[in-house]
Design a protein around this motif. Structure first.
Motif, PDB file in Angstrom:
ATOM      1  N   PHE A  10       0.832  -1.201   0.000  1.00 56.89           N
ATOM      2  CA  PHE A  10       0.000   0.000   0.000  1.00 56.89           C
ATOM      3  C   PHE A  10       0.869   1.255   0.000  1.00 56.89           C
ATOM      4  O   PHE A  10       2.087   1.193   0.142  1.00 56.89           O
ATOM      5  CB  PHE A  10      -0.922   0.009   1.224  1.00 56.89           C
ATOM      6  N   GLN A  11       0.200   2.414  -0.146  1.00 56.63           N
ATOM      7  CA  GLN A  11       0.920   3.692  -0.114  1.00 56.63           C
ATOM      8  C   GLN A  11       1.635   3.875   1.217  1.00 56.63           C
ATOM      9  O   GLN A  11       2.750   4.369   1.281  1.00 56.63           O
ATOM     10  CB  GLN A  11      -0.074   4.839  -0.350  1.00 56.63           C
ATOM     11  N   SER A  12       0.994   3.435   2.294  1.00 59.29           N
ATOM     12  CA  SER A  12       1.622   3.395   3.607  1.00 59.29           C
ATOM     13  C   SER A  12       1.883   1.930   3.936  1.00 59.29           C
ATOM     14  O   SER A  12       0.975   1.096   3.820  1.00 59.29           O
ATOM     15  CB  SER A  12       0.701   4.010   4.664  1.00 59.29           C
ATOM     16  N   PRO A  13       3.096   1.553   4.335  1.00 55.57           N
ATOM     17  CA  PRO A  13       3.452   0.136   4.461  1.00 55.57           C
ATOM     18  C   PRO A  13       2.807  -0.608   5.621  1.00 55.57           C
ATOM     19  O   PRO A  13       2.897  -1.827   5.694  1.00 55.57           O
ATOM     20  CB  PRO A  13       4.973   0.172   4.626  1.00 55.57           C
ATOM     21  N   CYS A  14       2.163   0.092   6.563  1.00 53.52           N
ATOM     22  CA  CYS A  14       1.427  -0.575   7.654  1.00 53.52           C
ATOM     23  C   CYS A  14       2.315  -1.526   8.460  1.00 53.52           C
ATOM     24  O   CYS A  14       1.996  -2.713   8.607  1.00 53.52           O
ATOM     25  CB  CYS A  14       0.209  -1.333   7.104  1.00 53.52           C
ATOM     26  N   LEU A  15       3.427  -1.008   8.950  1.00 52.56           N
ATOM     27  CA  LEU A  15       4.352  -1.821   9.739  1.00 52.56           C
ATOM     28  C   LEU A  15       3.998  -1.759  11.222  1.00 52.56           C
ATOM     29  O   LEU A  15       3.330  -0.843  11.677  1.00 52.56           O
ATOM     30  CB  LEU A  15       5.790  -1.322   9.548  1.00 52.56           C
ATOM     31  N   MET A  16       4.487  -2.739  11.974  1.00 48.15           N
ATOM     32  CA  MET A  16       4.398  -2.703  13.424  1.00 48.15           C
ATOM     33  C   MET A  16       5.542  -1.825  13.922  1.00 48.15           C
ATOM     34  O   MET A  16       6.713  -2.229  13.832  1.00 48.15           O
ATOM     35  CB  MET A  16       4.512  -4.118  14.008  1.00 48.15           C
ATOM     36  N   LEU A  26       1.740  -9.615  -7.546  1.00 51.81           N
ATOM     37  CA  LEU A  26       2.030  -8.486  -6.663  1.00 51.81           C
ATOM     38  C   LEU A  26       1.070  -7.352  -6.990  1.00 51.81           C
ATOM     39  O   LEU A  26       0.872  -7.006  -8.164  1.00 51.81           O
ATOM     40  CB  LEU A  26       3.469  -8.025  -6.862  1.00 51.81           C
ATOM     41  N   LEU A  27       0.464  -6.773  -5.952  1.00 49.71           N
ATOM     42  CA  LEU A  27      -0.499  -5.688  -6.104  1.00 49.71           C
ATOM     43  C   LEU A  27       0.047  -4.452  -5.399  1.00 49.71           C
ATOM     44  O   LEU A  27       0.347  -4.488  -4.209  1.00 49.71           O
ATOM     45  CB  LEU A  27      -1.852  -6.090  -5.511  1.00 49.71           C
ATOM     46  N   LEU A  28       0.185  -3.363  -6.155  1.00 46.19           N
ATOM     47  CA  LEU A  28       0.804  -2.144  -5.634  1.00 46.19           C
ATOM     48  C   LEU A  28      -0.189  -0.988  -5.724  1.00 46.19           C
ATOM     49  O   LEU A  28      -0.618  -0.619  -6.817  1.00 46.19           O
ATOM     50  CB  LEU A  28       2.059  -1.801  -6.446  1.00 46.19           C
ATOM     51  N   ASP A  29      -0.558  -0.424  -4.577  1.00 40.40           N
ATOM     52  CA  ASP A  29      -1.516   0.681  -4.542  1.00 40.40           C
ATOM     53  C   ASP A  29      -0.773   1.988  -4.285  1.00 40.40           C
ATOM     54  O   ASP A  29      -0.532   2.371  -3.145  1.00 40.40           O
ATOM     55  CB  ASP A  29      -2.559   0.439  -3.442  1.00 40.40           C
ATOM     56  N   GLU A  30      -0.340   2.633  -5.369  1.00 38.97           N
ATOM     57  CA  GLU A  30       0.436   3.878  -5.292  1.00 38.97           C
ATOM     58  C   GLU A  30       1.577   3.769  -4.266  1.00 38.97           C
ATOM     59  O   GLU A  30       1.652   4.568  -3.326  1.00 38.97           O
ATOM     60  CB  GLU A  30      -0.476   5.056  -4.951  1.00 38.97           C
ATOM     61  N   PRO A  31       2.466   2.798  -4.422  1.00 41.95           N
ATOM     62  CA  PRO A  31       3.475   2.537  -3.389  1.00 41.95           C
ATOM     63  C   PRO A  31       4.498   3.649  -3.212  1.00 41.95           C
ATOM     64  O   PRO A  31       5.196   3.688  -2.203  1.00 41.95           O
ATOM     65  CB  PRO A  31       4.147   1.255  -3.892  1.00 41.95           C
ATOM     66  N   PHE A  32       4.609   4.549  -4.208  1.00 47.25           N
ATOM     67  CA  PHE A  32       5.607   5.614  -4.108  1.00 47.25           C
ATOM     68  C   PHE A  32       4.961   6.991  -3.924  1.00 47.25           C
ATOM     69  O   PHE A  32       5.652   8.009  -3.970  1.00 47.25           O
ATOM     70  CB  PHE A  32       6.482   5.626  -5.378  1.00 47.25           C
ATOM     71  N   GLY A  33       3.662   7.021  -3.721  1.00 44.20           N
ATOM     72  CA  GLY A  33       2.926   8.281  -3.708  1.00 44.20           C
ATOM     73  C   GLY A  33       3.314   9.239  -2.600  1.00 44.20           C
ATOM     74  O   GLY A  33       3.153  10.452  -2.741  1.00 44.20           O
TER      75      GLY A  33
END
Length: 286
Positions: free
Chosen positions: A83-89, A159-166
């Motif tokens: 995703f645009q934000s990687p959603c990490l812990m 692989l699905l990329l939702d604006e990964p560099f936005g």
């Protein structure tokens, strides 16, 4: 013609207080194994809706999706998502964040084997010296690298990329584009990416699919990108077809803008006429 990934007559409708709202309708797209397709279109046209249905994160109203001869009915490790934000812990290290997925996908591997897989992909994206840094201590660009490494470590079929560099600055964005493309070309991972950036789509993809405006959005235009891989940015920019393709895509998007403005103006006229008609029909009360 059948493909490695098949989206056939795909549709998504939401129930609203004003009745059904059709967001995507009759969306058809086939992808070959190892192909990189960018999905382009104006905000609100349904790009993320399509990607979330392929990811299994959003239910399908009409049609279906097949990945590697398997019709999807929910999320699964065969589809990696960035995703645009990687959603990490944030309290966990880069390595531990990647290990979360690796432990699920390789439950029978030894601890050492799972560690090596996670460390390998983090090293590929340039984080070999940051394995043990907490996610909260990493820059945005480094966090996105962790998200990319985590997706690749699962060995997904798609692989699905939702604006990964936005959300990244231009230099970091270009660097990550090149890193990602290098891994994808080597591993031949079938990829669908959402972007608003025509130049990014031209540099990254084998085909660019542009959606029409919503509601009832569908495939409006497909451009085949002729640039050789592996790609060098300067060579792509100097290719004789680059600006022709760029102009065609921007022209299509501008045409969609004009159609939207015309449709909005016609709607305002209808609403105004209906309001005037309603006012004339009312009986004045003394």
């Amino acid at each position: 013609m059948a493909g490695y990934v098949e989206m056939y007559r795909l549709g998504k409708t939401y129930d609203t207080p004003n009745g059904p709202a059709v967001i995507v309708e009759d969306f058809n797209l086939n992808m070959k194994k190892g192909e990189y397709v960018c999905l382009l279109g104006h905000s609100g046209c349904g790009k993320s809706t399509v990607l979330s249905m392929v990811a299994g994160l959003n239910s399908i109203t009409d049609g279906g999706i097949v990945v590697a001869n398997h019709e999807i009915d929910g999320p699964g490790p065969d589809r990696g998502v960035v995703f645009q934000s990687p959603c990490l812990m944030p309290w966990m290290t880069a390595l531990d964040n990647v290990m979360l997925g690796v432990n699920q996908v390789y439950p029978h591997g030894t601890k050492s084997q799972r560690h090596d897989i996670a460390a390998y992909y983090l090293t590929l994206v340039g984080l070999g010296n940051s394995l043990h840094k907490r996610a909260s201590d990493l820059s945005q660009g480094m966090q996105q690298r962790v998200g990319i490494a985590r997706a690749f470590a699962l060995k997904p079929k798609m692989l699905l990329l939702d604006e990964p560099f936005g959300m990244l600055d231009s230099l970091t964005r270009m660097e990550l584009q090149e890193i990602l493309l290098e891994i994808l070309v080597r591993d031949q991972v079938t990829t669908l990416m959402i972007t608003h950036d025509v130049d990014e789509a031209l540099f990254m993809s084998d085909r660019v699919v542009i959606m029409t405006n919503g509601p009832r959005a569908k495939v409006g235009m497909i451009s085949h990108i002729p640039f050789d891989k592996p790609r060098v940015r300067s060579d792509v920019l100097e290719h004789p077809e680059y600006y022709q393709l760029r102009g065609e895509m921007i022209g299509f998007l501008e045409d969609q803008d004009h159609k939207k403005l015309k449709a909005d103006a016609e709607k305002r006229q209808r609403d105004q006429a209906a309001s005037q008609s309603e006012t004339k029909g009312q009986v004045a009360v003394p």
